[in-house]
Motif scaffolding. Structure first.
Motif, PDB file in Angstrom:
ATOM      1  N   ALA A   1       1.004  -1.190   0.136  1.00 47.59           N
ATOM      2  CA  ALA A   1       0.054   0.039  -0.064  1.00 47.59           C
ATOM      3  C   ALA A   1       0.869   1.109   0.112  1.00 47.59           C
ATOM      4  O   ALA A   1       0.531   2.162  -0.704  1.00 47.59           O
ATOM      5  CB  ALA A   1      -0.966   0.024   1.219  1.00 47.59           C
ATOM      6  N   ASN A   2       1.945   1.377   0.687  1.00 40.63           N
ATOM      7  CA  ASN A   2       2.653   2.154   0.750  1.00 40.63           C
ATOM      8  C   ASN A   2       3.465   2.563  -0.488  1.00 40.63           C
ATOM      9  O   ASN A   2       3.589   3.821  -0.931  1.00 40.63           O
ATOM     10  CB  ASN A   2       3.817   2.214   1.846  1.00 40.63           C
ATOM     11  N   ASN A   3       3.967   1.546  -1.357  1.00 41.07           N
ATOM     12  CA  ASN A   3       4.658   1.767  -2.669  1.00 41.07           C
ATOM     13  C   ASN A   3       3.565   2.095  -3.509  1.00 41.07           C
ATOM     14  O   ASN A   3       3.970   3.092  -4.306  1.00 41.07           O
ATOM     15  CB  ASN A   3       4.977   0.203  -3.113  1.00 41.07           C
ATOM     16  N   ARG A   4       2.461   1.889  -3.365  1.00 40.24           N
ATOM     17  CA  ARG A   4       1.383   2.320  -4.405  1.00 40.24           C
ATOM     18  C   ARG A   4       0.991   3.866  -4.069  1.00 40.24           C
ATOM     19  O   ARG A   4       0.901   4.571  -5.052  1.00 40.24           O
ATOM     20  CB  ARG A   4       0.108   1.537  -4.269  1.00 40.24           C
ATOM     21  N   TYR A   5       1.237   4.157  -2.778  1.00 43.89           N
ATOM     22  CA  TYR A   5       0.666   5.411  -2.301  1.00 43.89           C
ATOM     23  C   TYR A   5       1.799   6.426  -2.977  1.00 43.89           C
ATOM     24  O   TYR A   5       1.686   7.445  -3.455  1.00 43.89           O
ATOM     25  CB  TYR A   5       0.924   5.432  -0.712  1.00 43.89           C
ATOM     26  N   GLN A   6       3.077   5.963  -2.911  1.00 40.66           N
ATOM     27  CA  GLN A   6       4.309   6.882  -3.415  1.00 40.66           C
ATOM     28  C   GLN A   6       4.206   6.852  -4.976  1.00 40.66           C
ATOM     29  O   GLN A   6       4.697   7.888  -5.413  1.00 40.66           O
ATOM     30  CB  GLN A   6       5.822   5.955  -2.956  1.00 40.66           C
ATOM     31  N   ALA A   7       3.908   5.599  -5.302  1.00 39.59           N
ATOM     32  CA  ALA A   7       3.821   5.755  -6.858  1.00 39.59           C
ATOM     33  C   ALA A   7       2.512   6.749  -7.296  1.00 39.59           C
ATOM     34  O   ALA A   7       2.753   7.451  -8.384  1.00 39.59           O
ATOM     35  CB  ALA A   7       3.251   4.355  -7.423  1.00 39.59           C
TER      36      ALA A   7
END
Length: 418
Positions: free
Chosen positions: A119-125
């Motif tokens: 989820a954090n990776n997707r948020y950063q993306a």
């Protein structure tokens, strides 16, 4: 050991077998229950309605597993308290159920961690793909804001993973509660002095605080009835041809009938007294009591006997303690008296040949030390008469009771061996 005193002919075994026919609940298997005859003449002294005398029977550990009942100086309630307070509950990797659930929890936590990282990776993306997100999405200032709006799909994955973790944590908590609650309740009951302890007074004076204990039914009430002539016992006859109905078992389930010494002479008598009587073909013994009764030993709410079997194998906090400390052959909780067999006015009638009678004349004439089974014969407790049968060349010796004190015949104990 006398050769003729085999499994089916031992005096103690026969006497025990005949008692079992009349006394319900006396049977012992040597595995869970063990019965021991009194190793010495013992008065059932609690008939005087003193808590101290009852305490001396209920709270004393028997000295040995085999042989005869002799109370030791050890107190059951003290060793029980030591045992409870030293039990350490099984934890992983010792308990298979815990291990299985714990492994599932670890997997669920890993899944939750992966969902959060993803989820954090997707948020950063999302932020990288939306360089003007602070103007375009003024309400999204943090990852948490994003999860509740644009990242709702990822948020659902996190919630699903968290739900699994919560479920396994709850399962482990329930398991731990189930394991610890009975023990904690037992410790609480033991330590509840206001509810489960009382103060008793020793005959020598001085008060002592001990857990509440009692013996039921009331012996003094029964004693008064017995003195009026109430009778509930059928006499027992023993000859060399008598066989056993219920074997007397000791620890491990072995027959205990090989013990010698059913007949005992006085201090100055012959050491062959017992074997000579058993070898006499004309021997016939009748044991008659006005009554025999099994009394229950009650330790109230402070005692939960199931704790002993549940946590018999430990482990224990104190490294000096092992299962053998409490439940080995010399363990402090290996035998827990649960009932005591009491008899009143034992009358014995023994017929033997003139030869055996004359051979042990010092025993008969100095009967201050004669013992038949658990009953001591003396001029203070019995009147002795001798009738001669000139045709059969026998003598019948009658030991008629003159003492009204109730006697302990034996003790039944719960057996707890590691």
């Amino acid at each position: 050991m006398a050769n003729n005193q085999d499994i089916d002919k031992g005096g103690w075994a026969i006497f025990y077998s005949e008692l079992c026919k009349q006394i319900k609940g006396l049977e012992s298997d040597g595995v869970k229950k063990s019965f021991q005859f009194a190793g010495m003449p013992m008065e059932a002294a609690w008939w005087q309605d003193t808590e101290f005398n009852a305490y001396q029977i209920i709270d004393r550990e028997p000295q040995a597993l085999d042989g005869y009942y002799t109370p030791s100086s050890k107190n059951i309630h003290l060793d029980y308290g030591t045992f409870l307070n030293n039990v350490r509950l099984n934890v992983a990797p010792q308990n298979p159920d815990y291990v299985k659930t714990d492994e599932a929890l670890k997997a669920a936590n890993q899944e939750l961690s992966s969902a959060k990282i993803d989820a954090n990776n997707r948020y950063q993306a999302w932020k990288k793909n939306n360089p003007t997100h602070s103007e375009d999405y003024p309400d999204i200032k943090t990852a948490k804001d994003w999860l509740s709006s644009e990242g709702s799909a990822e948020n659902e994955k996190i919630k699903a993973a968290q739900k699994k973790v919560d479920a396994y944590q709850q399962e482990i908590a329930h398991w731990q509660d189930a394991q610890s609650k009975p023990l904690q309740d037992a410790i609480k009951n033991y330590n509840d002095h206001s509810k489960n302890w009382w103060t008793i007074t020793a005959p020598s004076g001085g008060n002592r605080e001990v857990p509440i204990m009692s013996i039921t039914p009331n012996l003094n009430t029964d004693l008064q009835s017995w003195k009026t002539g109430l009778r509930n016992f059928n006499e027992i006859k023993i000859t060399r041809g008598t066989s056993v109905y219920q074997h007397w078992k000791v620890c491990g389930g072995a027959d205990a009938s090989y013990f010698d010494g059913f007949f005992g002479g006085n201090v100055g008598g012959s050491i062959t007294f017992d074997s000579d009587v058993w070898a006499d073909n004309q021997m016939e013994l009748t044991i008659d009591l006005q009554d025999v009764k099994l009394y229950t030993l009650d330790r109230a709410d402070w005692w939960i006997g199931g704790m002993l079997s549940e946590y018999k194998n430990g482990p224990f906090y104190d490294s000096r303690f092992t299962p053998a400390t409490f439940f080995g052959e010399d363990g402090t909780l290996k035998l827990i008296p649960s009932a005591v067999l009491v008899g009143f006015r034992p009358k014995c009638e023994l017929t033997i040949s003139d030869f055996v009678y004359s051979r042990h004349s010092t025993d008969w004439e100095g009967h201050a030390g004669i013992r038949i089974g658990p009953f001591q014969i003396s001029s203070k407790t019995h009147k002795v008469t001798v009738i001669e049968n000139s045709e059969k060349h026998t003598k019948t010796i009658t030991f008629a009771p003159t003492d009204d004190r109730p006697l302990i015949i034996g003790v039944l104990s719960d057996l707890n061996l590691a």
